[in-house]
Design a protein around this motif. Structure first.
Motif, PDB file in Angstrom:
ATOM      1  N   MET A  98     -31.007  15.096 -31.025  1.00 42.75           N
ATOM      2  CA  MET A  98     -31.770  15.580 -29.908  1.00 42.75           C
ATOM      3  C   MET A  98     -31.957  14.099 -29.971  1.00 42.75           C
ATOM      4  O   MET A  98     -32.655  13.121 -30.856  1.00 42.75           O
ATOM      5  CB  MET A  98     -32.948  16.249 -29.438  1.00 42.75           C
ATOM      6  CG  MET A  98     -33.309  15.704 -28.589  1.00 42.75           C
ATOM      7  SD  MET A  98     -35.156  17.006 -28.086  1.00 42.75           S
ATOM      8  CE  MET A  98     -35.541  17.015 -26.538  1.00 42.75           C
ATOM      9  N   VAL A  99     -31.175  13.374 -29.341  1.00 47.55           N
ATOM     10  CA  VAL A  99     -31.428  11.916 -27.898  1.00 47.55           C
ATOM     11  C   VAL A  99     -33.162  11.473 -27.728  1.00 47.55           C
ATOM     12  O   VAL A  99     -33.442  12.370 -26.854  1.00 47.55           O
ATOM     13  CB  VAL A  99     -31.000  11.277 -27.642  1.00 47.55           C
ATOM     14  CG1 VAL A  99     -30.714   9.644 -26.699  1.00 47.55           C
ATOM     15  CG2 VAL A  99     -28.951  11.683 -27.944  1.00 47.55           C
ATOM     16  N   PRO A 100     -33.483  11.107 -28.175  1.00 46.13           N
ATOM     17  CA  PRO A 100     -35.209  10.427 -27.643  1.00 46.13           C
ATOM     18  C   PRO A 100     -35.216  10.068 -26.340  1.00 46.13           C
ATOM     19  O   PRO A 100     -34.289   9.382 -26.306  1.00 46.13           O
ATOM     20  CB  PRO A 100     -35.600   9.249 -28.356  1.00 46.13           C
ATOM     21  CG  PRO A 100     -35.002   9.572 -30.129  1.00 46.13           C
ATOM     22  CD  PRO A 100     -33.530   9.905 -29.836  1.00 46.13           C
ATOM     23  N   ARG A 101     -36.441  10.774 -25.639  1.00 42.04           N
ATOM     24  CA  ARG A 101     -35.896  10.097 -24.588  1.00 42.04           C
ATOM     25  C   ARG A 101     -35.733   8.438 -24.012  1.00 42.04           C
ATOM     26  O   ARG A 101     -36.622   7.929 -25.010  1.00 42.04           O
ATOM     27  CB  ARG A 101     -37.564  10.072 -23.341  1.00 42.04           C
ATOM     28  CG  ARG A 101     -37.522  10.486 -21.995  1.00 42.04           C
ATOM     29  CD  ARG A 101     -39.283  10.332 -20.787  1.00 42.04           C
ATOM     30  NE  ARG A 101     -40.350   9.656 -22.592  1.00 42.04           N
ATOM     31  CZ  ARG A 101     -41.073   8.573 -22.169  1.00 42.04           C
ATOM     32  NH1 ARG A 101     -40.276   8.027 -21.418  1.00 42.04           N
ATOM     33  NH2 ARG A 101     -41.410   8.378 -23.003  1.00 42.04           N
ATOM     34  N   GLY A 102     -34.867   8.146 -23.213  1.00 45.34           N
ATOM     35  CA  GLY A 102     -35.053   6.898 -23.065  1.00 45.34           C
ATOM     36  C   GLY A 102     -33.414   6.350 -23.566  1.00 45.34           C
ATOM     37  O   GLY A 102     -32.646   5.480 -23.502  1.00 45.34           O
ATOM     38  N   GLY A 103     -32.913   7.363 -24.206  1.00 42.61           N
ATOM     39  CA  GLY A 103     -32.064   6.919 -25.203  1.00 42.61           C
ATOM     40  C   GLY A 103     -30.569   6.915 -24.656  1.00 42.61           C
ATOM     41  O   GLY A 103     -29.763   6.207 -24.810  1.00 42.61           O
ATOM     42  N   THR A 104     -30.762   7.286 -23.352  1.00 40.74           N
ATOM     43  CA  THR A 104     -29.055   7.683 -22.487  1.00 40.74           C
ATOM     44  C   THR A 104     -28.693   7.028 -21.672  1.00 40.74           C
ATOM     45  O   THR A 104     -28.013   6.373 -21.015  1.00 40.74           O
ATOM     46  CB  THR A 104     -28.699   9.133 -21.970  1.00 40.74           C
ATOM     47  OG1 THR A 104     -30.212   9.656 -21.292  1.00 40.74           O
ATOM     48  CG2 THR A 104     -28.547  10.272 -23.319  1.00 40.74           C
ATOM     49  N   ASP A 105     -29.836   5.681 -21.470  1.00 42.78           N
ATOM     50  CA  ASP A 105     -29.772   4.982 -20.125  1.00 42.78           C
ATOM     51  C   ASP A 105     -28.929   4.259 -21.044  1.00 42.78           C
ATOM     52  O   ASP A 105     -29.123   3.911 -22.146  1.00 42.78           O
ATOM     53  CB  ASP A 105     -31.838   3.996 -20.010  1.00 42.78           C
ATOM     54  CG  ASP A 105     -32.367   4.760 -19.831  1.00 42.78           C
ATOM     55  OD1 ASP A 105     -32.336   6.371 -19.294  1.00 42.78           O
ATOM     56  OD2 ASP A 105     -34.137   4.572 -19.900  1.00 42.78           O
ATOM     57  N   ARG A 111     -24.629   2.298 -23.102  1.00 43.71           N
ATOM     58  CA  ARG A 111     -26.076   3.120 -23.345  1.00 43.71           C
ATOM     59  C   ARG A 111     -27.343   2.683 -24.916  1.00 43.71           C
ATOM     60  O   ARG A 111     -26.447   2.143 -25.595  1.00 43.71           O
ATOM     61  CB  ARG A 111     -25.648   3.960 -24.311  1.00 43.71           C
ATOM     62  CG  ARG A 111     -24.907   5.394 -22.870  1.00 43.71           C
ATOM     63  CD  ARG A 111     -25.072   6.638 -23.591  1.00 43.71           C
ATOM     64  NE  ARG A 111     -24.664   7.022 -25.236  1.00 43.71           N
ATOM     65  CZ  ARG A 111     -24.575   8.741 -25.724  1.00 43.71           C
ATOM     66  NH1 ARG A 111     -25.160   9.396 -25.555  1.00 43.71           N
ATOM     67  NH2 ARG A 111     -24.125   7.782 -26.470  1.00 43.71           N
ATOM     68  N   VAL A 112     -28.715   3.012 -24.457  1.00 43.42           N
ATOM     69  CA  VAL A 112     -29.431   2.209 -25.546  1.00 43.42           C
ATOM     70  C   VAL A 112     -29.020   2.533 -26.787  1.00 43.42           C
ATOM     71  O   VAL A 112     -29.345   2.122 -27.793  1.00 43.42           O
ATOM     72  CB  VAL A 112     -31.129   2.663 -24.928  1.00 43.42           C
ATOM     73  CG1 VAL A 112     -31.769   2.879 -25.827  1.00 43.42           C
ATOM     74  CG2 VAL A 112     -31.472   1.702 -23.325  1.00 43.42           C
ATOM     75  N   ILE A 113     -28.726   4.478 -27.088  1.00 49.34           N
ATOM     76  CA  ILE A 113     -28.838   4.690 -28.226  1.00 49.34           C
ATOM     77  C   ILE A 113     -28.257   3.682 -29.176  1.00 49.34           C
ATOM     78  O   ILE A 113     -28.031   3.120 -30.181  1.00 49.34           O
ATOM     79  CB  ILE A 113     -28.030   6.204 -28.481  1.00 49.34           C
ATOM     80  CG1 ILE A 113     -28.846   6.472 -29.591  1.00 49.34           C
ATOM     81  CG2 ILE A 113     -27.440   6.941 -27.610  1.00 49.34           C
ATOM     82  CD1 ILE A 113     -28.576   8.418 -30.027  1.00 49.34           C
TER      83      ILE A 113
END
Length: 609
Positions: free
Chosen positions: A1-8, A52-54
């Motif tokens: 699961m990608v942490p919140r904000g990781g897909t920005d 993406r941030v991630i």
């Protein structure tokens, strides 16, 4: 699961920036939770556009050799774990084979003792190793007679083999002396050197100095430099000593000296200035000047010794073994010095009044602890010096007397009890005693302690000198002030013996003026002095007496006018002669200290002393 904000989506543009600041900027810009390892310390240059941030976090971590984990909505960025060390290689087993009476070995720097034990197991031979023989074996043999192969293997590695009564004895080659190093029964003496845990053990007899020094330093892995050819032999035995101590043992009383600089051992003749060592030896108990005086000439002739008062130590310049001899000598003489606390009470007893009031405490003695006869009276009339146990024994026989309505235990006076001063004060109030001095002096063993209390009196000295001129005799008068000392002096020198006995040299000197002082007449000085040398134990009290002074005064009263008529005036006047006799008593109690606190002999009850 990608942490919140990781897909920005994000864009990065940094030049030579701390990686921690980049991750901190991403966290603040996109609300991403990022945990960074404190050990991360890298600077990077990066330019990313709309990623993406991630992906940006994983890219930066991969480019810098970091690991990224996502757990509970938090990116954890850490250093990778170091790779596990490879397993250690299996211990080497020396190759030893014995079949049909033939020996085969394959050795490479294998421990001597370990190899010998394996050979014993394989061959069932009786083999002994001379104590202290250590080293390694290297060599390869295939199917060779045991006696020949075993002897040759050890000889090639610097060891000798002797066979006696079916037992093989292994030692260094120097232990047995024979032609070309072969083992014979002619024994010169042991030679072995062993170094373990930086400690050296040696057992040599008539060993060449140079060879011994080389073997000793080689086993310790130390470098050695010889400034000149080293000749001569030495016989020595030491177990588990430091290298410096071993060098001192070997080279002492030879013409060679050593010096260790930066781990390198330099050896050469003592006259070589490059081997001179300078060392400051600090003292604990003696003063620097005193210690320099006490060093024997046999030691100071080997090195230059100078006292340094500021450091309370000695600077020694010379060869290393000479410096060591000075240090050893100082360790013998720099011992704790006894300090002696001397408590004294000087009391002037009025014998006349004491006799009138019946204060008689006579004691007749036979032999005291000083072993010669004394007799006299304690208060008043003592004309002797007595040790404490003698006084205690005699005074106990007297017991208790009534003094001014108070029961006083005279038997305790010799022990100087806690209320001794209180008893003296009571006698002072009634005019029976006068405490002239109560000094407490401390001094070192063998040093004089002095007390001087008094005044200097001046008187005018007039001198008339006649001289004649041509017509008459003229008189010339001159005046000058002269001084007379009136003081109390007490010199005490203690000497502490090994058994705790104290020898005291006591020299009291009391000078007191007589009558009223007049500046025109030189005063009369009464002097009471004595000198005594006694032996006493710590805490015992010595009583010194016999310093008697007698004085006589005359008082005349008369009727005015009538008492002045010649001859008839005696009818109208009267005179009274008064004789006084006083005796000076000195109580001395010494105590010894080697640094611990002193305890007063005259402490009052309830005091802190």
């Amino acid at each position: 699961m990608v942490p919140r904000g990781g897909t920005d989506t994000t864009s990065l543009s940094f030049k030579d920036t701390d990686l921690r600041d980049i991750f901190r900027a991403i966290s603040l810009q996109h609300g991403v939770n990022i945990f960074l390892d404190n050990s991360i310390n890298k600077r990077v240059t990066v330019a990313l556009n709309r990623v993406r941030v991630i992906d940006a976090i994983e890219f930066l971590a991969a480019q810098n050799g970091l690991e990224v984990k996502s757990e509970g909505g938090i990116f954890q960025i850490t250093q990778p774990l170091p790779p596990s060390p490879p397993p250690p290689p299996p211990p080497r087993v020396p190759g030893i084979l014995f079949e049909n009476g033939l020996l085969s070995v394959d050795l490479k720097a294998d421990d001597l003792e370990k190899v010998i034990l394996l050979i014993q197991e394989r061959t069932a031979k009786n083999i002994l190793i001379i104590s202290g023989t250590t080293g390694t074996l290297t060599g390869k043999l295939i199917d060779i007679d045991f006696d020949l192969g075993f002897t040759q293997l050890l000889n090639n590695n610097g060891f000798a083999v002797q066979k006696k009564n079916g037992i093989y004895i292994v030692s260094r080659q120097e232990y047995f002396v024979g032609t070309q190093g072969t083992a014979t029964k002619e024994r010169s003496g042991p030679y072995w050197v062993s170094a373990k845990d930086s400690l050296v053990s040696i057992d040599v007899t008539h060993a060449p100095l140079e060879r011994l020094l080389h073997d000793m330093t080689a086993q310790l892995g130390a470098d050695i430099v010889f400034y000149s050819a080293i000749s001569g032999t030495v016989s020595a035995r030491a177990t588990g000593v430091q290298l410096l101590r071993a060098l001192d043992i070997i080279l002492r009383n030879t013409n060679y000296a050593y010096k260790i600089t930066e781990g390198i051992v330099f050896v050469g003749e003592k006259a070589n200035k490059n081997l001179t060592t300078t060392k400051l030896i600090r003292l604990k108990f003696l003063t620097a000047d005193r210690a320099a005086e006490l060093l024997p000439q046999s030691v100071t002739s080997l090195a230059t010794v100078k006292a340094i008062k500021e450091q309370n130590g000695l600077v020694v310049v010379g060869s290393a073994d000479a410096v060591e001899q000075v240090r050893e000598c100082l360790s013998q003489i720099d011992q704790p010095v006894a300090q002696v606390l001397i408590e004294a009470i000087v009391i002037d007893y009025d014998v006349s009044r004491g006799s009138e009031l019946g204060i008689q405490a006579g004691v007749l003695g036979s032999n005291d602890t000083i072993s010669y006869s004394r007799q006299g009276m304690l208060v008043p009339g003592i004309d002797m010096s007595m040790k404490g146990d003698f006084i205690n024994r005699k005074l106990k026989q007297i017991g208790t007397i009534n003094l001014f309505g108070k029961e006083v235990n005279i038997g305790r006076l010799g022990q100087l009890p806690a209320d001794f001063l209180m008893s003296v004060k009571a006698m002072e109030q009634h005019g029976l005693a006068n405490v002239r001095s109560h000094p407490v002096l401390a001094t070192l063993n063998g040093y004089k302690a002095s007390l001087s209390i008094g005044t200097t009196q001046y008187f005018l000295l007039k001198t008339t000198t006649p001289y004649r001129d041509q017509t008459q005799v003229l008189l010339q008068e001159t005046q000058a002030f002269q001084t007379i000392e009136a003081d109390i002096k007490l010199d005490i020198t203690p000497y502490v013996g090994e058994d705790g006995l104290i020898t005291l040299e006591i020299k009291p000197d009391f000078r007191t003026p007589v009558g009223q002082f007049s500046s025109e007449v030189p005063p009369t000085i009464n002097r009471r002095a004595m000198s005594s040398t006694i032996i006493v134990r710590e805490g015992e009290t010595i009583v010194l007496g016999g310093l008697v002074q007698e004085s006589e005064s005359e008082t005349r009263t008369s009727v005015p006018i009538l008492g002045s008529i010649p001859i008839l005036g005696s009818i109208f006047s009267s005179s009274n002669k008064d004789k006084r006799k006083s005796q000076l008593m000195i109580y001395v109690t010494p105590r010894i200290s080697y640094g611990e606190a002193f305890h007063s002999a005259y402490a009052l009850p309830g005091s802190d002393e």
